[in-house]
Write an enzyme that holds these catalytic residues in place. Structure first.
Site, PDB file in Angstrom:
ATOM      1  N   HIS A 266       1.018  -1.210   0.120  1.00 41.98           N
ATOM      2  CA  HIS A 266       0.010   0.080   0.025  1.00 41.98           C
ATOM      3  C   HIS A 266       0.827   1.325  -0.019  1.00 41.98           C
ATOM      4  O   HIS A 266       0.524   2.330  -0.833  1.00 41.98           O
ATOM      5  CB  HIS A 266      -0.789  -0.121   1.147  1.00 41.98           C
ATOM      6  CG  HIS A 266      -2.172   1.140   1.298  1.00 41.98           C
ATOM      7  ND1 HIS A 266      -3.001   1.169   0.576  1.00 41.98           N
ATOM      8  CD2 HIS A 266      -2.121   2.104   1.913  1.00 41.98           C
ATOM      9  CE1 HIS A 266      -3.702   2.237   0.505  1.00 41.98           C
ATOM     10  NE2 HIS A 266      -2.870   2.963   1.409  1.00 41.98           N
TER      11      HIS A 266
ATOM     12  N   HIS B  51     -10.243   2.631  -0.922  1.00 38.86           N
ATOM     13  CA  HIS B  51     -10.500   2.317   0.147  1.00 38.86           C
ATOM     14  C   HIS B  51     -11.248   0.878   0.341  1.00 38.86           C
ATOM     15  O   HIS B  51     -12.385   0.989   0.965  1.00 38.86           O
ATOM     16  CB  HIS B  51     -11.337   3.333   1.268  1.00 38.86           C
ATOM     17  CG  HIS B  51     -10.348   3.632   2.388  1.00 38.86           C
ATOM     18  ND1 HIS B  51     -11.026   3.847   3.848  1.00 38.86           N
ATOM     19  CD2 HIS B  51      -9.064   3.746   2.678  1.00 38.86           C
ATOM     20  CE1 HIS B  51     -10.010   4.229   4.735  1.00 38.86           C
ATOM     21  NE2 HIS B  51      -9.092   4.155   4.047  1.00 38.86           N
TER      22      HIS B  51
END
Length: 758
Positions: free
Chosen positions: A60, A107
């Site tokens: 990430h 998200h």
């Protein structure tokens, strides 16, 4: 340890928990990465340091499996003011001293675990990326993907995500002006929640996410730090879903939009006061990320006293403080001597501001807790472009293509020759992916700020009050089925359709941001999808002159059973040079000529009608020629700017038949259509690209046709607008009420009932 003291030594460290290779692997690192950490430090890391590396070297934060491919994209040029990836968001020049900051991020994993907070904090995080640069947010968009809408879990996720986006955006005070919602079984376990934000900034007030000036104070601004979101980047966003996914709820952040609104106003006033050297949002990896990235960018270090960090719980360890992803927080470097100015501004807005450290000269990050140094790491060792690893993964063409590309269209059409095309059009209109998303967007405040122009265009239109007469066109686009069937061409189509939607609305496309949603990059077939999609995206962006301003990559979007379709979501920015150019998608009045602008094809590859009749996408990507696409967009924009086009709506899911129905519904004006080709399933519902339905005033027909001829773009007359019915000769006739009922009633029927927990 006093944070004002500039320390140049490397202190003795002790680990509160014994560190081993096994522990590193449990935290998401590999054996090779652990060995590299030991080499970089010249010693075994402490437990706290290992946690810092685990988040910063996670997929990430580090982009370790995607960075090499991302560097092949066009990342500068055009109106871009900064190269992609250099700041929190992209910056595009508008002229007259103003610029647009915009970005899209995912998200997905938090929203799958806790849909309300996952979606809400996704909105909050992307808004902070915009206003940390000095830009005031003026619009938000989203791109949402869910599974089978009849499943109880899908209903639970849809309701939670939509409510989370609405509650956060509405409370913060930013209009959600556009987006897209798709439904497909491949997203049953792993929904996608991509949030985009757009802001306006004066070019003389742009702030960089950099730390400079030895001795300058480092301050934390905003909410206190809690235990929510710890390891959100490394253990939730960088792994696939399994039977333990629900155990990850504590890694999901909790948002407070009212605190963020105050943070926005305080941040913008701080920037205007001239006391800010650099500022960065504390999103993924929290204090670890913001301190390391700001320091590495400025070639400096920091000494940070964690005892000074405002905490929600007094017994938090250094590890927890450094890895917490609590929301509504900023790291700010203030010019020494101007602390009182910053404190007074924050006091005015009731936003906490605490000095927690100092900028140092040696490039080292030192973190202190209870008087002891708990971590001492070179800032550069943690970040992308520094010590963070970069890999080139194995890839091979996906095996499923042999089956999908064996699609025999002639046999398919023979098999379904008895299907009534008039009934099939209504069935397609009522498919959740095609149907009206009114149920979704009516939960969002679309008009707060009074910049939104409600014209029912193919792209959202937002007025720029600071530049009278100009507006922005904004859209998010990607048909992931096309990318699944041909990742290279499908990604080109995603870029082309996003640009085409802006052109249909009367805007010139100028730049994109992207959110690349894929499965596990260690699977060679998934990495092949990713590689091909990035190459296709870059090729189309170069042809259109729309460089990539930035975005993010979200891997591991899969469950134990299957990966999602590859979904490279495109956020497109277009500029409307005159409000007179804004062009609606629906027919506007009686007596206009209806044209099909572009190239007709009867191919059914990747189409919604094939999924309806077979249960799966088959064939390749729809027919697409990028050079034709460029010509089409230039011709259409020229025709719009000279006033020759009354409405424009591109053909997308459902093909020509659905595009005509949508144009009639959107404008509440019917039409009589006579197709210049046989109305086969392919001609009616095929999804070939580079086609737009336009309506042209009778007095502008000659001008319109001359423009099309000059650009060598076909324009076929289809009929005339008027009445309260849509009729297509040799196909069927429908009242506008009948079309609207099929189109608008689906989502309320599916999701207005009480959600059933999964």
């Amino acid at each position: 340890m006093e944070p004002q003291q500039v320390v140049q030594t490397i202190p003795e460290l002790r680990s509160e928990i014994p560190v081993t290779e096994t522990l590193a692997i449990e935290l998401g690192l590999t054996s090779q990465e652990y060995a590299r950490i030991v080499e970089l430090l010249g010693r075994v890391p402490t437990y706290t340091e290992l946690g810092m590396f685990s988040v910063m070297w996670s997929e990430h934060c580090s982009y370790k499996n995607s960075l090499l491919m991302l560097k092949t994209l066009p990342r500068s040029g055009g109106r871009l003011l900064v190269e992609a990836g250099k700041e929190n968001a992209g910056l595009v020049a508008l002229g007259d001293g103003y610029a647009v900051a915009f970005k899209i991020e995912s998200h997905n994993h938090p929203s799958a675990v806790e849909p309300y907070q996952g979606a809400a904090t996704g909105v909050g995080g992307i808004l902070r990326d915009i206003f940390t640069m000095g830009a005031r947010p003026i619009a938000a968009l989203d791109s949402l993907r869910f599974g089978d809408p009849d499943l109880p879990r899908t209903k639970y996720l849809v309701r939670g995500v939509v409510r989370g986006i609405g509650d956060y955006g509405n409370s913060f005070g930013v209009p959600t002006v556009g987006g897209e919602v798709y439904f497909d079984t491949c997203y049953n376990d792993n929904p996608l929640v991509n949030a985009m934000a757009v802001g306006l900034v004066r070019t003389d007030r742009i702030v960089s996410s950099v730390a400079r000036g030895v001795g300058n104070p480092v301050m934390i601004m905003g909410s206190s730090t809690g235990r929510d979101g710890i390891h959100g980047a490394s253990l939730l966003a960088s792994r696939e879903f399994d039977e333990h996914t629900d155990d990850m709820r504590p890694t999901v952040q909790v948002g407070d939009p009212f605190a963020e609104k105050l943070l926005l106003e305080a941040a913008l006033e701080l920037i205007e006061s001239g006391c800010v050297v650099g500022m960065q949002d504390m999103g993924a990896a929290g204090i670890t990320c913001s301190t390391s990235e700001m320091s590495a960018k400025g070639g400096v270090g920091m000494d940070i006293d964690l005892d000074r960090v405002p905490l929600r719980e007094a017994d938090m360890s250094a590890y927890e403080i450094l890895l917490s992803e609590s929301q509504e927080r900023m790291l700010v470097v203030v010019e020494r001597g101007k602390e009182a100015i910053a404190e007074e501004i924050c006091r005015k807005w009731d936003v906490p501001l605490v000095e927690i450290g100092v900028v140092t000269a040696d490039g080292m990050l030192r973190f202190w807790r209870h008087g002891e140094c708990v971590a001492c790491v070179p800032a550069d060792a943690l970040v992308v472009g520094g010590g963070a690893p970069v890999y080139e993964r194995e890839w091979k063409q996906a095996a499923y293509l042999e089956r999908t590309r064996s699609f025999d269209q002639a046999a398919f059409e023979r098999m379904h020759s008895d299907r009534d095309p008039a009934a099939l059009l209504l069935e397609l209109l009522s498919r959740p992916t095609i149907a009206s998303k009114r149920w979704v967007y009516e939960q969002y405040d679309r008009h707060v700020g009074t910049n939104t122009i409600e014209r029912s265009c193919d792209a959202a239109i937002v007025r720029i009050k600071e530049l009278p007469g100009k507006a922005l066109a904004l859209t998010t686009d990607c048909n992931s089925r096309y990318v699944y069937l041909d990742p290279h061409v499908g990604a080109m189509i995603a870029v082309a359709e996003a640009a085409r939607n802006c052109v249909c609305a009367g805007a010139e496309p100028v730049a994109i941001t992207n959110c690349l949603n894929f499965g596990n990059p260690y699977d060679p077939e998934v990495y092949w999808q990713f590689r091909q999609a990035v190459l296709g995206m870059g090729e189309m962006c170069r042809m259109l002159g729309t460089p990539v301003t930035g975005g993010n990559v979200s891997f591991y979007n899969e469950s134990q059973s299957h990966a999602i379709y590859p979904t490279p979501t495109i956020g497109m920015l277009g500029i409307v040079e005159s409000l007179d150019h804004i062009t609606p998608s629906g027919f506007q009045c009686e007596g206009d000529r209806v044209y099909l602008l572009g190239w007709q094809s009867d191919r059914l590859d990747g189409s919604e009608v094939v999924v309806v009749l077979t249960g799966e996408p088959l064939g390749s990507a729809p027919p697409f020629d990028p050079e034709r696409e460029v010509r089409l967009q230039k011709a259409l924009l020229e025709a719009i700017r000279c006033g020759a086009v009354r409405s424009a709506h591109d053909t997308a899911e459902g093909g020509l038949g659905i595009a005509l129905a949508e144009a009639a519904i959107a404008g509440n004006v019917g039409a009589h259509i006579r197709l210049p080709f046989v109305p086969t399933l392919g001609n009616l519902f095929g999804e070939a690209q580079s086609r737009v339905i336009v309506s042209v005033p009778p007095e502008s027909v000659q001008t319109f046709e001359q423009i099309c001829d000059r650009h060598n773009v076909p324009a076929r007359a289809l009929g005339t607008t008027g009445g309260d019915r849509l009729s297509i000769e040799d196909v069927g006739e429908w009242s506008l009420d009948q079309l609207r009922s099929a189109w608008e009633e689906v989502l309320p029927r599916l999701f207005d009932t009480a959600a059933v927990p999964h």
